[in-house]
Design a protein around this motif. Structure first.
Motif, PDB file in Angstrom:
ATOM      1  N   SER A  33       0.829  -1.202   0.000  1.00 13.88           N
ATOM      2  CA  SER A  33       0.000   0.000   0.000  1.00 13.88           C
ATOM      3  C   SER A  33       0.868   1.258   0.000  1.00 13.88           C
ATOM      4  O   SER A  33       0.595   2.211  -0.741  1.00 13.88           O
ATOM      5  CB  SER A  33      -0.927   0.002   1.219  1.00 13.88           C
ATOM      6  OG  SER A  33      -1.663   1.197   1.271  1.00 13.88           O
ATOM      7  N   ALA A  34       1.919   1.271   0.806  1.00 14.69           N
ATOM      8  CA  ALA A  34       2.829   2.419   0.850  1.00 14.69           C
ATOM      9  C   ALA A  34       3.510   2.616  -0.505  1.00 14.69           C
ATOM     10  O   ALA A  34       3.674   3.750  -0.971  1.00 14.69           O
ATOM     11  CB  ALA A  34       3.863   2.230   1.951  1.00 14.69           C
ATOM     12  N   LEU A  35       3.882   1.521  -1.147  1.00 14.69           N
ATOM     13  CA  LEU A  35       4.503   1.593  -2.468  1.00 14.69           C
ATOM     14  C   LEU A  35       3.522   2.147  -3.498  1.00 14.69           C
ATOM     15  O   LEU A  35       3.880   2.980  -4.330  1.00 14.69           O
ATOM     16  CB  LEU A  35       4.992   0.211  -2.903  1.00 14.69           C
ATOM     17  CG  LEU A  35       6.179  -0.351  -2.127  1.00 14.69           C
ATOM     18  CD1 LEU A  35       6.322  -1.849  -2.379  1.00 14.69           C
ATOM     19  CD2 LEU A  35       7.460   0.377  -2.507  1.00 14.69           C
ATOM     20  N   LEU A  36       2.275   1.693  -3.422  1.00 17.90           N
ATOM     21  CA  LEU A  36       1.253   2.113  -4.397  1.00 17.90           C
ATOM     22  C   LEU A  36       0.744   3.525  -4.142  1.00 17.90           C
ATOM     23  O   LEU A  36       0.055   4.092  -4.989  1.00 17.90           O
ATOM     24  CB  LEU A  36       0.089   1.122  -4.393  1.00 17.90           C
ATOM     25  CG  LEU A  36       0.420  -0.273  -4.911  1.00 17.90           C
ATOM     26  CD1 LEU A  36      -0.787  -1.187  -4.781  1.00 17.90           C
ATOM     27  CD2 LEU A  36       0.896  -0.217  -6.352  1.00 17.90           C
ATOM     28  N   ASN A  37       1.078   4.087  -2.997  1.00 15.42           N
ATOM     29  CA  ASN A  37       0.691   5.464  -2.695  1.00 15.42           C
ATOM     30  C   ASN A  37       1.892   6.403  -2.726  1.00 15.42           C
ATOM     31  O   ASN A  37       1.809   7.531  -2.239  1.00 15.42           O
ATOM     32  CB  ASN A  37      -0.010   5.527  -1.339  1.00 15.42           C
ATOM     33  CG  ASN A  37      -1.392   4.925  -1.408  1.00 15.42           C
ATOM     34  OD1 ASN A  37      -2.226   5.366  -2.186  1.00 15.42           O
ATOM     35  ND2 ASN A  37      -1.645   3.892  -0.616  1.00 15.42           N
ATOM     36  N   ASN A  38       2.994   5.932  -3.303  1.00 11.39           N
ATOM     37  CA  ASN A  38       4.226   6.708  -3.441  1.00 11.39           C
ATOM     38  C   ASN A  38       4.757   7.237  -2.114  1.00 11.39           C
ATOM     39  O   ASN A  38       5.411   8.269  -2.065  1.00 11.39           O
ATOM     40  CB  ASN A  38       4.050   7.858  -4.441  1.00 11.39           C
ATOM     41  CG  ASN A  38       4.288   7.412  -5.863  1.00 11.39           C
ATOM     42  OD1 ASN A  38       5.092   6.522  -6.118  1.00 11.39           O
ATOM     43  ND2 ASN A  38       3.586   8.022  -6.794  1.00 11.39           N
ATOM     44  N   ARG A  39       4.456   6.532  -1.013  1.00  9.31           N
ATOM     45  CA  ARG A  39       5.043   6.910   0.278  1.00  9.31           C
ATOM     46  C   ARG A  39       6.443   6.334   0.410  1.00  9.31           C
ATOM     47  O   ARG A  39       7.262   6.871   1.154  1.00  9.31           O
ATOM     48  CB  ARG A  39       4.152   6.449   1.426  1.00  9.31           C
ATOM     49  CG  ARG A  39       2.839   7.230   1.518  1.00  9.31           C
ATOM     50  CD  ARG A  39       2.097   6.968   2.817  1.00  9.31           C
ATOM     51  NE  ARG A  39       1.883   5.568   3.085  1.00  9.31           N
ATOM     52  CZ  ARG A  39       0.773   4.886   2.831  1.00  9.31           C
ATOM     53  NH1 ARG A  39      -0.262   5.498   2.296  1.00  9.31           N
ATOM     54  NH2 ARG A  39       0.671   3.604   3.123  1.00  9.31           N
ATOM     55  N   THR A  40       6.700   5.240  -0.277  1.00  3.66           N
ATOM     56  CA  THR A  40       8.040   4.652  -0.362  1.00  3.66           C
ATOM     57  C   THR A  40       8.288   4.267  -1.812  1.00  3.66           C
ATOM     58  O   THR A  40       7.344   4.123  -2.594  1.00  3.66           O
ATOM     59  CB  THR A  40       8.191   3.405   0.538  1.00  3.66           C
ATOM     60  OG1 THR A  40       7.232   2.427   0.143  1.00  3.66           O
ATOM     61  CG2 THR A  40       7.995   3.729   2.002  1.00  3.66           C
ATOM     62  N   GLU A  41       9.562   4.107  -2.155  1.00  6.11           N
ATOM     63  CA  GLU A  41       9.917   3.757  -3.526  1.00  6.11           C
ATOM     64  C   GLU A  41      10.170   2.257  -3.651  1.00  6.11           C
ATOM     65  O   GLU A  41      10.652   1.624  -2.717  1.00  6.11           O
ATOM     66  CB  GLU A  41      11.157   4.522  -3.954  1.00  6.11           C
ATOM     67  CG  GLU A  41      10.899   6.008  -4.104  1.00  6.11           C
ATOM     68  CD  GLU A  41      12.070   6.731  -4.744  1.00  6.11           C
ATOM     69  OE1 GLU A  41      12.813   6.097  -5.529  1.00  6.11           O
ATOM     70  OE2 GLU A  41      12.229   7.916  -4.451  1.00  6.11           O
ATOM     71  N   PHE A  42       9.842   1.729  -4.811  1.00  4.31           N
ATOM     72  CA  PHE A  42      10.124   0.328  -5.109  1.00  4.31           C
ATOM     73  C   PHE A  42      11.624   0.105  -5.171  1.00  4.31           C
ATOM     74  O   PHE A  42      12.355   0.922  -5.736  1.00  4.31           O
ATOM     75  CB  PHE A  42       9.529  -0.069  -6.470  1.00  4.31           C
ATOM     76  CG  PHE A  42       8.059  -0.351  -6.452  1.00  4.31           C
ATOM     77  CD1 PHE A  42       7.598  -1.623  -6.187  1.00  4.31           C
ATOM     78  CD2 PHE A  42       7.141   0.652  -6.721  1.00  4.31           C
ATOM     79  CE1 PHE A  42       6.241  -1.905  -6.194  1.00  4.31           C
ATOM     80  CE2 PHE A  42       5.788   0.388  -6.729  1.00  4.31           C
ATOM     81  CZ  PHE A  42       5.333  -0.895  -6.453  1.00  4.31           C
ATOM     82  N   LYS A  43      12.092  -1.003  -4.612  1.00  4.82           N
ATOM     83  CA  LYS A  43      13.465  -1.456  -4.788  1.00  4.82           C
ATOM     84  C   LYS A  43      13.534  -2.192  -6.119  1.00  4.82           C
ATOM     85  O   LYS A  43      12.515  -2.668  -6.637  1.00  4.82           O
ATOM     86  CB  LYS A  43      13.861  -2.408  -3.655  1.00  4.82           C
ATOM     87  CG  LYS A  43      13.882  -1.757  -2.295  1.00  4.82           C
ATOM     88  CD  LYS A  43      14.217  -2.780  -1.232  1.00  4.82           C
ATOM     89  CE  LYS A  43      14.131  -2.151   0.146  1.00  4.82           C
ATOM     90  NZ  LYS A  43      14.328  -3.138   1.209  1.00  4.82           N
ATOM     91  N   ALA A  44      14.728  -2.304  -6.662  1.00  2.00           N
ATOM     92  CA  ALA A  44      14.911  -2.979  -7.951  1.00  2.00           C
ATOM     93  C   ALA A  44      14.360  -4.401  -7.921  1.00  2.00           C
ATOM     94  O   ALA A  44      13.700  -4.846  -8.873  1.00  2.00           O
ATOM     95  CB  ALA A  44      16.380  -2.981  -8.344  1.00  2.00           C
ATOM     96  N   SER A  45      14.596  -5.105  -6.828  1.00  6.91           N
ATOM     97  CA  SER A  45      14.112  -6.485  -6.730  1.00  6.91           C
ATOM     98  C   SER A  45      12.581  -6.536  -6.705  1.00  6.91           C
ATOM     99  O   SER A  45      11.974  -7.447  -7.263  1.00  6.91           O
ATOM    100  CB  SER A  45      14.674  -7.179  -5.487  1.00  6.91           C
ATOM    101  OG  SER A  45      14.269  -6.506  -4.312  1.00  6.91           O
ATOM    102  N   GLN A  46      11.961  -5.550  -6.089  1.00  4.06           N
ATOM    103  CA  GLN A  46      10.495  -5.500  -6.041  1.00  4.06           C
ATOM    104  C   GLN A  46       9.929  -5.192  -7.422  1.00  4.06           C
ATOM    105  O   GLN A  46       8.898  -5.747  -7.808  1.00  4.06           O
ATOM    106  CB  GLN A  46      10.034  -4.462  -5.023  1.00  4.06           C
ATOM    107  CG  GLN A  46      10.373  -4.825  -3.599  1.00  4.06           C
ATOM    108  CD  GLN A  46      10.197  -3.669  -2.635  1.00  4.06           C
ATOM    109  OE1 GLN A  46      10.303  -2.503  -3.003  1.00  4.06           O
ATOM    110  NE2 GLN A  46       9.919  -4.005  -1.383  1.00  4.06           N
TER     111      GLN A  46
END
Length: 68
Positions: A33-46
């Motif tokens: 959810s945090a990733l999809l709300n741009n609160r955190t950034e995706f890591k390359a592996s993700q």
């Protein structure tokens, strides 16, 4: 920054639940959810894992979604 609208469209098209996607990429539902709300950034592996789960293989599409 991630283009959330494009990514959400790919998730919708896949028919997969976000909880399932989170488990497949090795994060909790709240982290996804945090990733999809741009609160955190995706890591390359993700990015690699979510592209695999959602069958996103086109390099231009990957760039448009994750590196816009």
């Amino acid at each position: 920054m991630t283009n959330i609208d494009m990514l959400e469209d790919k998730i919708y098209e896949s028919g997969l639940k976000k909880g399932y996607i989170a488990a497949k990429i090795g994060v909790s539902a709240s982290t996804l959810s945090a990733l999809l709300n741009n609160r955190t950034e995706f890591k390359a592996s993700q990015i690699r894992d979510i592209c695999s789960v959602l069958n996103i293989t086109d390099d231009a599409e990957i760039k448009a979604i994750f590196f816009s």
